[in-house]
Design a protein around this motif. Structure first.
Motif, PDB file in Angstrom:
ATOM      1  N   ALA A 182       0.829  -1.209   0.000  1.00  0.00           N
ATOM      2  CA  ALA A 182       0.000   0.000   0.000  1.00  0.00           C
ATOM      3  C   ALA A 182       0.862   1.258   0.000  1.00  0.00           C
ATOM      4  N   VAL A 183       1.929   1.267   0.783  1.00  0.00           N
ATOM      5  CA  VAL A 183       2.810   2.437   0.843  1.00  0.00           C
ATOM      6  C   VAL A 183       3.538   2.619  -0.483  1.00  0.00           C
ATOM      7  N   ARG A 184       4.008   1.526  -1.059  1.00  0.00           N
ATOM      8  CA  ARG A 184       4.691   1.634  -2.352  1.00  0.00           C
ATOM      9  C   ARG A 184       3.743   2.134  -3.439  1.00  0.00           C
ATOM     10  N   ARG A 185       2.489   1.700  -3.396  1.00  0.00           N
ATOM     11  CA  ARG A 185       1.489   2.175  -4.352  1.00  0.00           C
ATOM     12  C   ARG A 185       1.224   3.660  -4.154  1.00  0.00           C
ATOM     13  N   LEU A 186       1.123   4.094  -2.909  1.00  0.00           N
ATOM     14  CA  LEU A 186       0.881   5.505  -2.617  1.00  0.00           C
ATOM     15  C   LEU A 186       2.064   6.374  -3.053  1.00  0.00           C
ATOM     16  N   VAL A 187       3.273   5.875  -2.898  1.00  0.00           N
ATOM     17  CA  VAL A 187       4.452   6.626  -3.342  1.00  0.00           C
ATOM     18  C   VAL A 187       4.449   6.762  -4.861  1.00  0.00           C
ATOM     19  N   ARG A 188       4.066   5.706  -5.565  1.00  0.00           N
ATOM     20  CA  ARG A 188       3.952   5.802  -7.020  1.00  0.00           C
ATOM     21  C   ARG A 188       2.872   6.804  -7.430  1.00  0.00           C
ATOM     22  N   GLN A 189       1.772   6.845  -6.681  1.00  0.00           N
ATOM     23  CA  GLN A 189       0.731   7.832  -6.958  1.00  0.00           C
ATOM     24  C   GLN A 189       1.250   9.247  -6.710  1.00  0.00           C
ATOM     25  N   GLN A 190       2.059   9.401  -5.683  1.00  0.00           N
ATOM     26  CA  GLN A 190       2.650  10.707  -5.391  1.00  0.00           C
ATOM     27  C   GLN A 190       3.588  11.128  -6.522  1.00  0.00           C
TER      28      GLN A 190
END
Length: 112
Positions: A55-63
């Protein structure tokens, strides 16, 4: 690491000043915004979050996607004649706002 944070905040400040100065400096606002957008996006790509959470890696990619949208808005300021760049800026801002609140929550969950 401190220099990255300083450049990150300078980029965010230039991004905000560039978008807001459209009313006051119409001939220079696109340059101010674009420098801020590039600096902000580069710092987002350089900054690494050490997490095993998907989830954190996905959110960083979204950022990082938000950073690309900010750069695309800067390009649209030069390439397009009207206010189409505002759509890209708004999309990037929504994604950035979402991830700014979700990443700390996910990191806190992971640390528990």
């Amino acid at each position: 690491m401190k220099m990255i944070n300083i450049l990150y905040y300078i980029g965010a400040l230039l991004l905000l000043l560039g978008a807001a100065s459209r009313l006051f400096l119409p001939q220079h606002f696109a340059y101010i915004y674009s420098v801020g957008a590039v600096l902000f996006a580069v710092m987002q790509f350089i900054t690494r979050v050490r997490s095993r959470s998907v989830a954190v890696r996905r959110l960083v990619r979204q950022q990082q996607l938000a950073g690309v949208l900010f750069i695309a808005a800067g390009v649209a300021m030069f390439a397009l004649q009207h206010n189409e760049w505002m759509v890209l800026l708004a999309c990037g801002a929504v994604v950035e706002l979402y991830t700014a609140f979700r990443i700390p929550n996910e990191l806190e969950k992971e640390n528990r």
